[in-house]
Structures are given as structure tokens and as C-alpha cells.
Design a protein around this motif. Sequence first.
Motif, PDB file in Angstrom:
ATOM      1  N   THR A  12     -26.673   0.214 -28.746  1.00  0.00           N
ATOM      2  CA  THR A  12     -26.489   1.291 -27.781  1.00  0.00           C
ATOM      3  C   THR A  12     -25.211   1.075 -26.971  1.00  0.00           C
ATOM      4  O   THR A  12     -24.121   1.224 -27.501  1.00  0.00           O
ATOM      5  CB  THR A  12     -27.743   1.460 -26.910  1.00  0.00           C
ATOM      6  OG1 THR A  12     -28.892   1.425 -27.771  1.00  0.00           O
ATOM      7  CG2 THR A  12     -27.752   2.770 -26.186  1.00  0.00           C
ATOM      8  N   GLU A  57     -21.304   0.780 -28.201  1.00  0.00           N
ATOM      9  CA  GLU A  57     -20.141   1.465 -27.619  1.00  0.00           C
ATOM     10  C   GLU A  57     -19.047   0.468 -27.241  1.00  0.00           C
ATOM     11  O   GLU A  57     -17.850   0.747 -27.424  1.00  0.00           O
ATOM     12  CB  GLU A  57     -20.568   2.277 -26.396  1.00  0.00           C
ATOM     13  CG  GLU A  57     -21.440   3.473 -26.740  1.00  0.00           C
ATOM     14  CD  GLU A  57     -21.551   4.440 -25.587  1.00  0.00           C
ATOM     15  OE1 GLU A  57     -20.717   5.365 -25.497  1.00  0.00           O
ATOM     16  OE2 GLU A  57     -22.478   4.276 -24.773  1.00  0.00           O
ATOM     17  N   ASP A  68     -27.951   2.504 -32.463  1.00  0.00           N
ATOM     18  CA  ASP A  68     -27.760   3.392 -31.318  1.00  0.00           C
ATOM     19  C   ASP A  68     -29.133   3.900 -30.892  1.00  0.00           C
ATOM     20  O   ASP A  68     -29.725   4.745 -31.564  1.00  0.00           O
ATOM     21  CB  ASP A  68     -26.846   4.564 -31.677  1.00  0.00           C
ATOM     22  CG  ASP A  68     -26.714   5.537 -30.523  1.00  0.00           C
ATOM     23  OD1 ASP A  68     -26.939   5.122 -29.371  1.00  0.00           O
ATOM     24  OD2 ASP A  68     -26.389   6.719 -30.772  1.00  0.00           O
ATOM     25  N   HIS A  77     -29.868   5.322 -27.833  1.00  0.00           N
ATOM     26  CA  HIS A  77     -29.824   6.210 -26.668  1.00  0.00           C
ATOM     27  C   HIS A  77     -31.019   7.165 -26.660  1.00  0.00           C
ATOM     28  O   HIS A  77     -31.635   7.404 -25.624  1.00  0.00           O
ATOM     29  CB  HIS A  77     -28.516   7.021 -26.673  1.00  0.00           C
ATOM     30  CG  HIS A  77     -27.329   6.266 -26.180  1.00  0.00           C
ATOM     31  ND1 HIS A  77     -26.418   5.686 -27.024  1.00  0.00           N
ATOM     32  CD2 HIS A  77     -26.904   5.997 -24.916  1.00  0.00           C
ATOM     33  CE1 HIS A  77     -25.469   5.092 -26.313  1.00  0.00           C
ATOM     34  NE2 HIS A  77     -25.736   5.261 -25.036  1.00  0.00           N
ATOM     35  N   PRO A 131     -24.878   8.740 -24.373  1.00  0.00           N
ATOM     36  CA  PRO A 131     -23.669   7.910 -24.363  1.00  0.00           C
ATOM     37  C   PRO A 131     -22.602   8.490 -23.446  1.00  0.00           C
ATOM     38  O   PRO A 131     -22.476   9.711 -23.311  1.00  0.00           O
ATOM     39  CB  PRO A 131     -23.207   7.923 -25.831  1.00  0.00           C
ATOM     40  CG  PRO A 131     -23.826   9.148 -26.410  1.00  0.00           C
ATOM     41  CD  PRO A 131     -25.119   9.343 -25.689  1.00  0.00           C
ATOM     42  N   LEU A 162     -19.108   7.126 -27.743  1.00  0.00           N
ATOM     43  CA  LEU A 162     -19.796   6.895 -29.019  1.00  0.00           C
ATOM     44  C   LEU A 162     -19.784   8.124 -29.923  1.00  0.00           C
ATOM     45  O   LEU A 162     -19.607   7.995 -31.140  1.00  0.00           O
ATOM     46  CB  LEU A 162     -21.239   6.445 -28.757  1.00  0.00           C
ATOM     47  CG  LEU A 162     -22.075   6.144 -30.012  1.00  0.00           C
ATOM     48  CD1 LEU A 162     -22.922   4.899 -29.809  1.00  0.00           C
ATOM     49  CD2 LEU A 162     -22.986   7.315 -30.377  1.00  0.00           C
ATOM     50  N   SER A 180     -27.800   7.672 -34.677  1.00  0.00           N
ATOM     51  CA  SER A 180     -28.123   8.091 -33.315  1.00  0.00           C
ATOM     52  C   SER A 180     -29.483   8.760 -33.210  1.00  0.00           C
ATOM     53  O   SER A 180     -30.219   8.539 -32.241  1.00  0.00           O
ATOM     54  CB  SER A 180     -27.041   9.045 -32.793  1.00  0.00           C
ATOM     55  OG  SER A 180     -25.818   8.369 -32.611  1.00  0.00           O
TER      56      SER A 180
END
Length: 262
Positions: free
Chosen positions: A111, A115, A133, A135, A142, A146, A163
Motif C-alpha cells: 500500500t 507507493e 495494494d 487501499h 492513494p 499510485l 488495487s
Amino acid sequence: MADSNSQILLTEQRGPVRMLTFNRPRQRNALSSALIDALRSELAAADDDEQTAAVILTGTDPAFCAGVDLRELGADGGNVGLIADDTVPVGHPWKPLSKPLIGAINGAAITGGLEIALACDFLIASDRARFADTHARVGVLPGWGLTYRLPAAVGAGFARRMSLSGDFVDAGEALRAGLVTQVVAHEELLDTALAVATTIAGNDQPGVRTLLASYRRSEEHVAEPALRAEDETSQQWMKDFSPARVAERRADVIARGRAQNT
């Protein structure tokens, strides 16, 4: 106990190469407010040091960086408040350096940690490296670029899959996707990164910095609108952000990550 900047980020000079190491291993190098501040300060110091030609960023095992510290995030959201800090350009975790920054990914980069990795100029990975990722699992968006840098590295479809699922990608898959430039045995990671950084340091330094700046300028016509779009989306999302909601999801997020990272 509050973090001490002298302990949470280690700094070492290896000839013309400055090495910065996240050092919160019990927290898997999660990004507290203090660690974010220390990282920005030390990167700026390395950029200002004329004896430093390249910088390596890595982590104390077992992780590279597990992203923002969910304990702090769930308490008051203070570390998320630093993402959109006015001292750094939109879509960047720090003020971009004039010198090459190499990410030596020794373990999980998750995450916010992903980044951080993406903001490096290129990545060399240990065979223990993992990328995710999460998020969407945590319930934050983000803010460090990202949604531009990840698809630029691996393609739109692969980025969206990472994501939207939150699933881990191992080092071999990251190499095939173009996220990292090389995968080496874990015990060879720092030596490999130092060798590449030393090669860069041996080149004409005004030329290296001008070429790096040229790469960045050539990206700006695509990157700047994308970074601003991400920032606008993140800022809108943050209007309804609830630290308590993150606190409620924290245990589940950690458990799912541990299950997938075994």
C-alpha cells in the motif's frame, strides 16, 4: 513510546552512496508520522550533499514497508494527514531528488510502502519481496501517485487487478510485469544495489542528473494531470474519512495480509 528519528531510519554512507533503511521491524517498517518526517528530511539532506551521487532506500527485515501505520491511522489519522503535505509536490511522498534513488526491496512493500517503492527511480528486489495494494481493504485512497505510477510500470489491467483485489504479487511476477528490474537472492540484495549505485556514481555526475531530469520532464505532460486527478479524488474521499472505521478493519486487514504472505 514515541518513535525516535535516530532509530526509526538508519543512515549510512558507503563512499558516494547514501543508504537509508527503515528501522521499525516489529511494525514491519510501517509509516508513522515520525518516520515520514524523518524520511523526507534525510532524502533532502542526501540530495544537498555533494559527496552523495546516489541513494538506496531499503528496510530492516522482514519487510520493506507495510504502508501507513494502521494503529496511528486508526487512532487519529495523523500519518495520513502528512500524505498531502504542502511541503511536497502533489502526488509525491517527498520532494523529488536531483540524484538517482534506488529501491532495494527486501520484503513486503504494501500500500503506502508500494507507493514509496514506486516513487524510486527503479527497483531491485530480493527473492523474498512481495507487493500489494490494500487501499481498498483499509478504506483509504492513494495520494502518492499510485494510480499513475503503478499502471505506468505494469500496465492498466495488472494495476487494477492489484488495487481492486489487494492480493500479493511475488518477486518473480513483479519482474515479469515490469515492476522491478532485477530479482536476486536475499543475501545479495544490498551488494547488488550498491554495485549499481556505485556504477552510477562513477559516471559524469552533471550528465547523470541532467539525464534524470530529462526523463522526469518527458513524463510530466502525462504524469501531472494524472497525479492531480488522484489528489482531487483522495481529498474528496478524506472529507468523510473516519479513523474509527480503519480501526475496525485493522485486524481483518492484517490477518488477510499474513495469510497471503506465507
